[in-house]
Design an enzyme around this catalytic site. Sequence first.
Site, mmCIF file in Angstrom:
data_model
loop_
_atom_site.group_PDB
_atom_site.id
_atom_site.type_symbol
_atom_site.label_atom_id
_atom_site.label_comp_id
_atom_site.label_asym_id
_atom_site.label_seq_id
_atom_site.Cartn_x
_atom_site.Cartn_y
_atom_site.Cartn_z
ATOM 1 N N ASP A 88 0.804 -1.216 0.000
ATOM 2 C CA ASP A 88 0.000 0.000 0.000
ATOM 3 C C ASP A 88 0.842 1.274 0.000
ATOM 4 O OD1 ASP A 88 -2.006 -1.806 0.118
ATOM 5 O OD2 ASP A 88 -3.014 -0.950 1.857
ATOM 6 N N ASP A 130 -0.021 -4.983 4.268
ATOM 7 C CA ASP A 130 -1.394 -4.867 4.746
ATOM 8 C C ASP A 130 -2.346 -5.986 4.316
ATOM 9 O OD1 ASP A 130 -0.286 -2.557 5.617
ATOM 10 O OD2 ASP A 130 -1.623 -1.205 4.570
ATOM 11 N N CYS A 201 5.280 -1.147 7.925
ATOM 12 C CA CYS A 201 5.168 0.161 8.584
ATOM 13 C C CYS A 201 5.003 -0.001 10.094
ATOM 14 C CB CYS A 201 3.991 0.928 8.014
ATOM 15 S SG CYS A 201 4.123 1.242 6.241
ATOM 16 N N GLU A 453 -7.526 3.497 -0.465
ATOM 17 C CA GLU A 453 -7.242 4.245 0.752
ATOM 18 C C GLU A 453 -6.909 5.685 0.382
ATOM 19 O OE1 GLU A 453 -4.125 2.240 2.835
ATOM 20 O OE2 GLU A 453 -5.432 0.608 3.480
ATOM 21 N N SER A 479 -6.323 4.679 5.322
ATOM 22 C CA SER A 479 -5.180 3.899 5.767
ATOM 23 C C SER A 479 -5.198 3.762 7.277
ATOM 24 C CB SER A 479 -3.890 4.604 5.330
ATOM 25 O OG SER A 479 -2.784 4.081 6.027
#
Length: 577
Positions: A88, A130, A201, A453, A479
Amino acid sequence: MTANRTDKTHLPSRHVTEGPSRAPHRSYFYAMDLTEEQINQPFVGVATCWNEAAPCNIALNWQAQSVKRGVKEAHGTPREFTTITVTDGIAMGHEGMRSSLASRDAIADTVELTMRGHCYDAIVGLAGCDKSLPGMMMAMVRLNTPSVFMYGGSILPGSHNGKDITVQDMFEAVGKYQAGEMSDGELAVLERVACPSAGACGGQFTANTMACVSEAIGLALLNSSGMPAPYEDRAKYGEASGEAVMNLISKNIRARDVVTRKSLENAARVVACTGGSTNAGLHLPAIAHEAGIDFNLFDVCDIFHDTPYFVDLKPGGQYVAKDLFEVGGVPIVMKELQKAGLWHDDCMTASGKVIGEELDMIKGEADGKVIYPVENPITKTGGVVGLKGNLAPEGAIVKVAGMSEDEQSFTGPARVFECEEDTFAAVKVRAYEEGEVLVIRNEGPSGGPGMREMLATTAALSGQGMGKKVALITDGRFSGATRGFCVGHVGPEAAHGGPIGLLKDGDMITINAVTGELSVDLSDDELAKRKSEWAGPRETIYTSGALWKYAQLVGGALNGAVTHPGAKEERHIYMDL
């Protein structure tokens, strides 16, 4: 089960290894240097989403080797394979984001097809970004094999001017740059230090949220998700996961023995108390769908509502995944929920033990900084809230972690945009007013297609200092890194004639996360009149290919944006063929 020969009477691999008629199949295995003993053992698929697209997945390759060692040590035969993933962070803010949610279902489909085609007896699945986490877990539950999930680990935090930073800071830096508050040189320095290692992340964005879910739902070994990706000690979790799946085979413990209504409720609790990503409101119903369990967005949000928020993680809080790991990780969070009577102890896990037994072996306590004691939470209700009203008859979702109660209601006139690009263009030149509700429509699962997103837009608003001065609503997604009053998953989506598709500039919209309301100040008669005048779905450029196919198949966000009928309609279970 013995080291020399396994009774494969009830294992899928018997279809490719047993009897004279399978001599051609065995010849392929000998071509890959398998021994007779290895051919006679259970075959374990070791599936990864490894690629070179982004740091999220780059460490999965070597971690898979540790899983294979564990399988071999427990007298199994690992068979490594890879599937796709769309990252993402790379796909964000442009047309590539349409591929993100669709990739979740493609991952589940391709893992299913690989397992079926080669008759593997069990799976250890490794994922890093994700949508790859829920996609891998969906495949496990769909196949109903003995299954162990392993997260690839989070990235280490970057450092700038003595502060920890994440990629969220980079997206917000774009807004500061556009506002003239950051120079080219400052932006260049920041982008070089924000992401210093392999891993997903670092905040409680979607990847780490679903990593916590993997432990809470029971598919991953306790504490396996917390250690950062660069740490070589992650190998011990890989080896343990390989050994664990062999134990599950011997005990015939399958994914649907683990994923139950109770374990889904446990998972939703962990999302809520950690201020996790709103995307969990899509992924938990989708995993439930694979098991034939009714567990939709409203069920998830009911649990969110009565769960205290007590883990102080970014983007609403101060800390990152590495910090959570260093104070004991997800097991300590579970123990706090257990103390409050918000936990089901009798759920089976990948270890072959129930979760209560596993937690009895955990000795740590809440540290009071990253993990607050449950009796003294940050807020008394969860960090993610469900909404409903005449603007969202099928619900919507908003992340309120880090927001005070008086920041959780907003009424203002609509400023309507037909897609994300139009919104971002307006935000760049500040073509909006304080107090407005920015409406981004035609971004739903089908109408987008792909339910994009909106991090680029929300981060730009935050960077301009306007994150608390406007609100956003969309039939798309936000997100896990999104901050501000941003409502996603509004259903029905515009393409399906939902009320969000009928709004006009100036319509007064009320969002109240305390009472759970999302409404527009229009009468039923006015909404019905507008619906009768509605021109139909906005045309897209996606008239063939994978995204066209996805748009034809995908259902609404309420039930997880799923693309097939699910376990309730199945007439067989893969493991029993």
